[in-house]
Motif scaffolding. Structure first.
Motif, PDB file in Angstrom:
ATOM      1  N   VAL A  85       0.927  -1.148  -0.035  1.00 31.38           N
ATOM      2  CA  VAL A  85       0.228  -0.057  -0.132  1.00 31.38           C
ATOM      3  C   VAL A  85       0.838   1.232   0.095  1.00 31.38           C
ATOM      4  O   VAL A  85       1.701   1.439   0.934  1.00 31.38           O
ATOM      5  N   SER A  86       0.689   2.021  -1.051  1.00 26.64           N
ATOM      6  CA  SER A  86       1.732   3.207  -0.989  1.00 26.64           C
ATOM      7  C   SER A  86       3.072   3.001  -1.224  1.00 26.64           C
ATOM      8  O   SER A  86       3.795   3.709  -0.678  1.00 26.64           O
ATOM      9  N   GLY A  87       3.435   1.935  -1.865  1.00 29.81           N
ATOM     10  CA  GLY A  87       4.699   1.666  -1.788  1.00 29.81           C
ATOM     11  C   GLY A  87       5.284   0.922  -0.566  1.00 29.81           C
ATOM     12  O   GLY A  87       6.458   0.581  -0.427  1.00 29.81           O
ATOM     13  N   GLN A  88       4.528   0.414   0.444  1.00 28.99           N
ATOM     14  CA  GLN A  88       5.070  -0.016   1.708  1.00 28.99           C
ATOM     15  C   GLN A  88       4.438  -1.386   1.814  1.00 28.99           C
ATOM     16  O   GLN A  88       3.294  -1.337   1.463  1.00 28.99           O
ATOM     17  N   ASN A  89       5.428  -2.302   2.414  1.00 31.38           N
ATOM     18  CA  ASN A  89       4.605  -3.751   2.616  1.00 31.38           C
ATOM     19  C   ASN A  89       3.967  -3.617   3.866  1.00 31.38           C
ATOM     20  O   ASN A  89       4.502  -3.270   4.921  1.00 31.38           O
ATOM     21  N   GLN A  90       2.591  -4.256   3.949  1.00 30.28           N
ATOM     22  CA  GLN A  90       1.769  -4.185   5.084  1.00 30.28           C
ATOM     23  C   GLN A  90       1.188  -5.517   5.287  1.00 30.28           C
ATOM     24  O   GLN A  90       0.923  -6.325   4.373  1.00 30.28           O
ATOM     25  N   GLU A  91       0.988  -6.073   6.633  1.00 31.79           N
ATOM     26  CA  GLU A  91       0.684  -6.981   6.848  1.00 31.79           C
ATOM     27  C   GLU A  91      -1.082  -7.123   6.903  1.00 31.79           C
ATOM     28  O   GLU A  91      -1.581  -6.208   7.826  1.00 31.79           O
ATOM     29  N   PHE A  92      -1.862  -8.009   6.076  1.00 34.68           N
ATOM     30  CA  PHE A  92      -3.146  -8.102   6.474  1.00 34.68           C
ATOM     31  C   PHE A  92      -3.636  -9.325   6.714  1.00 34.68           C
ATOM     32  O   PHE A  92      -2.971 -10.630   6.428  1.00 34.68           O
ATOM     33  N   CYS A  93      -4.947  -9.604   7.043  1.00 34.82           N
ATOM     34  CA  CYS A  93      -5.325 -11.088   7.090  1.00 34.82           C
ATOM     35  C   CYS A  93      -6.894 -11.096   6.365  1.00 34.82           C
ATOM     36  O   CYS A  93      -7.802  -9.955   6.468  1.00 34.82           O
ATOM     37  N   ALA A  94      -6.952 -12.198   5.972  1.00 36.55           N
ATOM     38  CA  ALA A  94      -8.591 -12.387   5.359  1.00 36.55           C
ATOM     39  C   ALA A  94      -8.963 -13.754   6.168  1.00 36.55           C
ATOM     40  O   ALA A  94      -8.296 -14.804   6.536  1.00 36.55           O
ATOM     41  N   THR A  95     -10.192 -13.549   6.592  1.00 35.24           N
ATOM     42  CA  THR A  95     -10.977 -14.561   7.364  1.00 35.24           C
ATOM     43  C   THR A  95     -12.386 -14.719   6.738  1.00 35.24           C
ATOM     44  O   THR A  95     -13.028 -14.143   6.132  1.00 35.24           O
ATOM     45  N   LEU A  96     -12.497 -16.207   6.703  1.00 35.70           N
ATOM     46  CA  LEU A  96     -13.923 -16.733   6.432  1.00 35.70           C
ATOM     47  C   LEU A  96     -14.916 -16.169   7.401  1.00 35.70           C
ATOM     48  O   LEU A  96     -14.741 -16.089   8.515  1.00 35.70           O
ATOM     49  N   GLY A  97     -16.038 -15.572   6.693  1.00 35.77           N
ATOM     50  CA  GLY A  97     -17.102 -14.959   7.543  1.00 35.77           C
ATOM     51  C   GLY A  97     -17.710 -16.052   8.445  1.00 35.77           C
ATOM     52  O   GLY A  97     -17.825 -17.140   8.111  1.00 35.77           O
ATOM     53  N   ASP A  98     -18.401 -15.599   9.343  1.00 36.92           N
ATOM     54  CA  ASP A  98     -19.366 -16.309  10.269  1.00 36.92           C
ATOM     55  C   ASP A  98     -20.476 -17.060   9.567  1.00 36.92           C
ATOM     56  O   ASP A  98     -20.846 -16.481   8.589  1.00 36.92           O
ATOM     57  N   GLY A  99     -21.253 -17.924  10.043  1.00 43.82           N
ATOM     58  CA  GLY A  99     -22.111 -18.593   9.525  1.00 43.82           C
ATOM     59  C   GLY A  99     -22.180 -19.879   8.912  1.00 43.82           C
ATOM     60  O   GLY A  99     -20.638 -20.111   8.728  1.00 43.82           O
ATOM     61  N   ALA A 100     -22.953 -20.738   8.648  1.00 43.97           N
ATOM     62  CA  ALA A 100     -22.747 -22.008   8.260  1.00 43.97           C
ATOM     63  C   ALA A 100     -22.279 -21.987   6.983  1.00 43.97           C
ATOM     64  O   ALA A 100     -21.498 -23.156   6.521  1.00 43.97           O
ATOM     65  N   GLU A 101     -22.685 -21.098   5.924  1.00 46.56           N
ATOM     66  CA  GLU A 101     -22.164 -21.180   4.628  1.00 46.56           C
ATOM     67  C   GLU A 101     -21.094 -20.828   4.248  1.00 46.56           C
ATOM     68  O   GLU A 101     -20.501 -21.008   3.230  1.00 46.56           O
ATOM     69  N   HIS A 102     -20.313 -19.589   5.043  1.00 47.94           N
ATOM     70  CA  HIS A 102     -18.919 -19.164   4.676  1.00 47.94           C
ATOM     71  C   HIS A 102     -18.988 -18.570   3.214  1.00 47.94           C
ATOM     72  O   HIS A 102     -18.335 -19.061   2.796  1.00 47.94           O
ATOM     73  N   THR A 103     -20.011 -17.734   3.032  1.00 49.82           N
ATOM     74  CA  THR A 103     -20.148 -17.091   2.080  1.00 49.82           C
ATOM     75  C   THR A 103     -19.530 -15.631   1.886  1.00 49.82           C
ATOM     76  O   THR A 103     -19.888 -14.981   1.115  1.00 49.82           O
ATOM     77  N   ARG A 104     -18.678 -15.461   2.766  1.00 51.20           N
ATOM     78  CA  ARG A 104     -18.080 -14.137   3.160  1.00 51.20           C
ATOM     79  C   ARG A 104     -16.666 -14.226   3.529  1.00 51.20           C
ATOM     80  O   ARG A 104     -16.170 -14.977   4.377  1.00 51.20           O
ATOM     81  N   VAL A 105     -15.869 -13.281   2.803  1.00 47.51           N
ATOM     82  CA  VAL A 105     -14.365 -13.122   3.397  1.00 47.51           C
ATOM     83  C   VAL A 105     -14.249 -11.762   3.695  1.00 47.51           C
ATOM     84  O   VAL A 105     -14.396 -10.834   3.206  1.00 47.51           O
ATOM     85  N   ILE A 106     -13.776 -11.638   5.185  1.00 45.58           N
ATOM     86  CA  ILE A 106     -13.670 -10.423   5.747  1.00 45.58           C
ATOM     87  C   ILE A 106     -11.922  -9.861   5.744  1.00 45.58           C
ATOM     88  O   ILE A 106     -11.073 -10.893   6.202  1.00 45.58           O
ATOM     89  N   PHE A 107     -11.525  -8.779   5.363  1.00 46.04           N
ATOM     90  CA  PHE A 107     -10.155  -8.536   5.374  1.00 46.04           C
ATOM     91  C   PHE A 107      -9.846  -7.416   6.505  1.00 46.04           C
ATOM     92  O   PHE A 107     -10.824  -6.496   6.825  1.00 46.04           O
ATOM     93  N   SER A 108      -8.810  -7.299   7.177  1.00 42.44           N
ATOM     94  CA  SER A 108      -8.515  -6.313   8.161  1.00 42.44           C
ATOM     95  C   SER A 108      -6.860  -6.426   8.281  1.00 42.44           C
ATOM     96  O   SER A 108      -6.154  -7.214   7.731  1.00 42.44           O
ATOM     97  N   ALA A 109      -6.496  -5.258   8.657  1.00 43.42           N
ATOM     98  CA  ALA A 109      -4.965  -5.195   8.989  1.00 43.42           C
ATOM     99  C   ALA A 109      -4.711  -6.098   9.990  1.00 43.42           C
ATOM    100  O   ALA A 109      -5.338  -6.422  11.046  1.00 43.42           O
ATOM    101  N   ALA A 110      -3.303  -6.913   9.765  1.00 36.82           N
ATOM    102  CA  ALA A 110      -2.963  -8.066  10.942  1.00 36.82           C
ATOM    103  C   ALA A 110      -2.884  -7.427  12.317  1.00 36.82           C
ATOM    104  O   ALA A 110      -3.323  -8.138  13.427  1.00 36.82           O
ATOM    105  N   GLU A 111      -2.502  -6.208  12.478  1.00 33.61           N
ATOM    106  CA  GLU A 111      -2.377  -5.788  13.979  1.00 33.61           C
ATOM    107  C   GLU A 111      -3.659  -5.147  14.557  1.00 33.61           C
ATOM    108  O   GLU A 111      -3.692  -4.662  15.581  1.00 33.61           O
ATOM    109  N   ASN A 112      -4.721  -5.011  13.642  1.00 35.11           N
ATOM    110  CA  ASN A 112      -5.929  -4.259  13.885  1.00 35.11           C
ATOM    111  C   ASN A 112      -7.157  -5.072  13.525  1.00 35.11           C
ATOM    112  O   ASN A 112      -7.270  -5.310  12.513  1.00 35.11           O
ATOM    113  N   PRO A 113      -7.852  -5.324  14.486  1.00 35.01           N
ATOM    114  CA  PRO A 113      -8.992  -6.288  14.069  1.00 35.01           C
ATOM    115  C   PRO A 113     -10.159  -5.382  13.312  1.00 35.01           C
ATOM    116  O   PRO A 113     -11.199  -6.018  12.940  1.00 35.01           O
TER     117      PRO A 113
END
Length: 135
Positions: free
Chosen positions: A54-82
């Motif tokens: 991002v803007s020339g700097q490497n940053q750590e992020f995480c992708a998480t399967l969303g809640d629920g039985a179907e898991h039809t959602r992926v949620i992204f956030s910064a690794a150090e901030n939920p």
């Protein structure tokens, strides 16, 4: 003479235990360990960390399967901030079916690829608003 353990999923009524009859330990294990086709096992929750520039700097992020039985959602956030930055959701019947039957690893990998291609993390960090998209 060896006896075959009774399998409760067989339609052979002669080999099935009688109503109220005590089950042997083998029969109890077989009855519990067989998956039910009408109720497939829940998918495993999964989180994947990745590096994104991002803007020339490497940053750590995480992708998480969303809640629920179907898991039809992926949620992204910064690794150090939920705090949620991006939400990708499978909308429509075909997309929901594809998300349901795709492996969790492949679903998250495809979501990371889409977020990168569409620069949704960049937009979320610049605007401060949650970005949304389709899987």
């Amino acid at each position: 003479m060896t006896t075959q353990p009774t399998r409760p999923w067989n339609n052979d009524r002669a080999s099935a235990p009688r109503q109220g009859a005590a089950r042997t330990p083998t029969q109890a294990i077989l009855a519990v360990s067989q998956p039910c086709p009408a109720h497939p096992p829940a998918r495993i929750e999964m989180i994947k960390n990745f590096t994104y520039t991002v803007s020339g700097q490497n940053q750590e992020f995480c992708a998480t399967l969303g809640d629920g039985a179907e898991h039809t959602r992926v949620i992204f956030s910064a690794a150090e901030n939920p705090e949620t930055l991006v939400i990708l959701e499978a909308e429509g019947a075909i997309a929901a079916l594809k998300a349901r039957f795709e492996s969790p690893e492949a679903l998250i990998e495809n979501a990371i690829r889409k977020v990168s291609e569409q620069k949704l993390l960049d937009a979320a960090l610049q605007t401060g608003e949650i970005q949304t998209g389709q899987l």
